[in-house]
Design an enzyme around this catalytic site. Structure first.
Site: not given
Ligand SMILES: [Zn+2]
Ligand SMILES: [Zn+2]
Length: 291
Positions: A60, A62, A64-65, A173
């Site tokens: 996804h 986000h 942090d990814h 996640d």
């Protein structure tokens, strides 16, 4: 099929647990799942490199990814990558990458003109926006995208790799997700995120409301054993720890309440080989019973 945890952390900065990223090796193929902070350094630590990656799969969008996706693209070029970077991700991936490359275009144009490297093909991106179901067929290998529950994020996927003999599932996640349990059924390994609520309660500056909101789109440490048990997986590998520092004994007790199989509290650069059922980390090797 071999899994290497490249980054087991989360947005919280840590020198031990880098941002979310995993490597799946199948024969000579290498698949990178997510591009958290420090991914290019961890790839080298895992005897890989961005130039060798056959496909990048984003769970996804986000931050942090995906925060080191540009660094992966650029460092792969510097490493002499000789083909476009194949990137799979949810709807929005194409727009994100278009904006990202546009942002860097002046710097890139100057660097390309000045450095005169032999090729810029590594800077070409082959982007696929993922729909649920099989997204990659490569010989016997199939990669399946599984929509997971990470609302309010509209599109978030787990990924399941299977070649008819071995199977590895990545949660991405997600909150507790029956669809993921179904897709991960009987996997040799399930790599799953883990939100450790009791540890978050102790952190200063986190109100009950913000904690409840974050907890609502992750899987609690008291739930993830149920996931492994219901999916009947051969090994549960925990990663994406929120927070990054926690009581390991207490976490294991949470898991053991529901799941009796092998549990790995993941560390960066920990490696699990499904064929030999061995876990390698920091020079040590452990063999699990054959399933
Ligand atoms: Zn997320
Ligand atoms: Zn995350």
């Amino acid at each position: 099929m071999r899994v290497t945890l490249l980054g087991t952390g989360c947005p919280q900065v840590s020198t031990d647990r880098y941002g979310p990223a995993n490597l799946l090796r199948w024969g000579d193929r290498q698949f990178l799942i997510d591009c958290g902070s420090g991914v290019t350094q961890r790839l080298l630590g895992a005897s890989s490199a961005g130039k060798l990656i056959d496909a990048v799969l984003l769970t996804h969008l986000h931050s942090d990814h995906i925060i080191d996706l540009f660094q992966l693209i650029i460092s792969s070029w510097h490493q002499g990558r000789d083909r476009p970077q194949r990137i799979y991700g949810p709807v929005g991936t194409r727009q994100y990458l278009k904006g990202l490359m546009a942002l860097w275009q002046p710097e890139l144009a100057q660097r390309i003109a000045h450095e005169k490297r032999p090729s810029t093909i590594a800077l070409d991106l082959d982007i696929t926006e993922v729909e649920p179901g099989a997204i990659i067929h490569d010989g016997d290998l199939t990669v399946i995208a599984v929509p997971v529950r990470h609302q309010p994020v509209k599109a978030a996927f787990g990924y399941v790799f299977t070649d008819g003999r071995r199977k590895v599932a990545f949660s991405g996640d997600t909150a507790f997700c029956p669809e993921l349990i179904q897709a991960a059924k009987d996997a040799d390994a399930l790599v799953h995120e883990c939100f450790i609520h009791r540890e978050m309660l102790a952190l200063p500056g986190r109100s009950p409301e913000t904690l409840a909101n974050v907890a609502s789109y992750h899987t609690l440490s008291t739930e993830v054993g149920k996931v492994a048990n219901q999916a009947h997986v051969g090994c549960l590998i925990l990663n994406h720890f929120v927070p990054v520092i926690f009581d390991r004994t207490a976490l294991l007790a949470d898991i053991r309440a529901d799941y009796a199989g092998p549990v790995l509290i993941g560390e960066d650069l920990m490696d699990f080989d499904t064929a030999t059922r061995t876990i390698s980390h920091a020079g040590g090797v452990i063999a699990l019973p054959q399933s």
